[in-house]
Design an enzyme around this catalytic site. Structure first.
Site, short mmCIF file in Angstrom:
data_model
loop_
_atom_site.label_atom_id
_atom_site.label_comp_id
_atom_site.label_asym_id
_atom_site.label_seq_id
_atom_site.Cartn_x
_atom_site.Cartn_y
_atom_site.Cartn_z
N SER A 65 77.67 60.93 40.54
CA SER A 65 76.98 62.16 40.19
C SER A 65 75.63 61.90 39.52
O SER A 65 74.73 61.32 40.13
CB SER A 65 77.89 63.01 39.30
N ASP B 254 71.22 66.89 41.28
CA ASP B 254 71.62 65.59 40.77
C ASP B 254 71.98 64.69 41.94
O ASP B 254 71.80 65.05 43.10
CB ASP B 254 72.77 65.71 39.77
N ASP C 158 74.59 63.73 43.54
CA ASP C 158 75.47 64.16 44.64
C ASP C 158 75.32 65.64 44.96
O ASP C 158 76.08 66.20 45.74
CB ASP C 158 76.93 63.81 44.34
N ASP D 66 75.89 68.43 43.47
CA ASP D 66 76.86 69.47 43.14
C ASP D 66 76.42 70.26 41.91
O ASP D 66 77.13 71.16 41.46
CB ASP D 66 78.27 68.91 42.96
#
EC number: 5.4.2.10
Length: 448
Positions: free
Chosen positions: A103, A242, A244, A246
């Site tokens: 992340s 960010d 990833d 999400d």
């Protein structure tokens, strides 16, 4: 048994250091494959996505080896956002979805997140069972039943079409100028392509991943570069994702940052007015600002608080039948459309509000005046337990008594890093700083 592998969001840590080693990933893959192979009379499949970290190649191969050893067929998606894995697990009728990502963490870290066949992250019980199987070992499939692995290219395109479908029918973004910072991460192609196809004028940042620059002075944790680009290019909005994708942090046309609390406030109030908000409530964590709670209460809405972690937000949403939730850090969860936080989807919903109202981002991104809030992250030495120290417990108790009348205090261990997070809110900023600094000093002393 205890949880040695799984934290608040899957398995995460420094690459090539326990638990994030190739050997452990192989064993986790085998355990997850065995756990989800309940029906042995049909073919089984798993989809694997990743972000752009160099170690992603290593973990992709290790997980594939473990999964195929139990007879699972593996579909490799390549770099895609985490929410795409949740979506594709369902749409491709997979038994399991896996996302390889840490992340917002630095490039040296990595992680493994799992999604069940319903597209939602696994429960604590499921993770504990997989961890037990890792410890005890897993019987491999017979030689003739080993799974296959192949790469597929259409995954991110399916995801992009799903995002387009969340906009009102026929809506275009022509005339909207957007800066999008992809953090050199999983959405480095998806986000600019999606916004351009919808008609926006796109200024891309953070779209040149090299394996080691993900989240490096860019993206949702470092929005300054995006804010400067918004002002320099005269853009209507800045979107900071960010690693990833999400989570999202938005930048209005003046360069001012809007966090997840402001975005959730906007969506909750608009959805309530439109009769779309289910249960009359927004679900958020203990870290969301007290000002958000006051904003909702003034509109006859509730704030349902959970532990930190978007998976706990989603669990409460599913339990209570709510359809909007998220975190101050920018995870925005809309279960009518997705099974997990989705930064791009949240940004699109914000742009929908801009288009419908004709108002600039600055008028929509400041829904409430936040109560002064202070957050300090204290790193502690491996093996230490700062929160168990008597001096720390006494400092926390004293702080809670001092803030009880007009504020609140939240102390917690990070589930992804060796950090103690000390957060306080209070109208009296001087008192708040005194309380936080006192607790931080004791935590530092106890944590080495």
């Amino acid at each position: 048994m205890g949880r040695d592998l799984f934290g608040t969001d899957g398995v995460r840590g420094l690459a090539n250091t326990h638990p994030m080693t190739a050997d452990t990933a192989l064993r986790i893959g085998a355990a997850a494959g065995r756990y989800f192979r309940r029906d042995r009379g049909r073919a089984h499949r798993v989809v694997i996505g990743k972000d752009t970290r160099l170690s992603g190649y290593m973990f992709e191969n290790a997980l594939t080896a473990g999964l195929t050893s139990t007879g699972m067929n593996v579909l490799l998606l390549g770099p895609v956002p985490t929410p795409a894995v949740g979506l594709l697990t369902v749409s491709m009728r997979a038994d399991l979805g896996v996302m390889i990502s840490a992340s917002h963490n630095p490039a040296e870290d990595n992680g493994i997140k799992f999604f069940g066949p319903d597209g939602f992250k696994l429960s604590d019980a499921a993770e504990e069972e997989i961890e037990r199987m890792v410890a005890e070992g897993v019987e491999p499939a017979q030689a003739g039943n080993i799974g296959r692995a192949k790469r597929i290219d259409e995954g991110r395109f399916r995801y992009m079409e799903r995002l387009k479908a969340t906009l009102p029918h026929g809506m275009r973004l022509d005339g909207v100028k957007v800066v999008v910072d992809c953090a050199h991460g999983a959405a480095y192609r998806t986000a600019p392509d999606l916004l351009w196809e919808l008609g926006a004028d796109v200024v891309p940042l953070g779209t040149a991943p090299n394996g080691s620059n993900i989240n490096d002075k860019c993206g949702s944790t470092h929005p300054d570069a995006c804010a400067a680009a918004v002002v320099a290019h005269g853009a209507d909005l800045g979107i900071c994702l960010d690693g990833d994708a999400d989570r999202v942090i938005l930048i209005d046309e003046t360069g001012r940052v809007a966090d997840g609390d402001q975005v959730m406030a906007l969506l909750a109030s608009r959805w309530s007015e439109e009769g779309h908000l289910k249960g009359g409530a927004l679900v958020a964590t203990v870290m969301s600002n007290l000002g958000l709670e006051q904003f909702l209460r003034a509109r006859g809405l509730r704030l349902e608080r959970t532990k930190v972690g978007d998976r706990y937000v989603v669990e409460r949403m599913r339990e209570g039948g709510f359809n909007l939730g998220g975190e101050q850090s920018g995870h925005i969860v809309m279960t009518d459309y997705a099974t997990t936080g989705d930064g791009l989807m949240a940004a699109l919903q914000f742009i929908v509000a801009m288009v419908k109202t004709g108002k600039p981002a600055s008028a929509l991104a400041a829904q409430f005046d936040p109560v002064p809030q202070m957050l300090e992250n204290v790193r502690y030495a491996a093996g230490s337990d700062p929160l168990g120290a008597e001096a720390v417990r006494q400092a926390i108790a004293a702080g809670e008594r001092r803030l009880a009348a007009n504020g609140r205090l939240v102390i917690r261990k990070s589930g992804t890093e060796p950090l103690i997070r000390v957060m306080a809110e209070c109208e009296d900023e001087g008192l708040m700083r005194e309380v936080v600094s006192g607790i931080v000093a004791e935590v530092e002393a106890a944590g080495g």
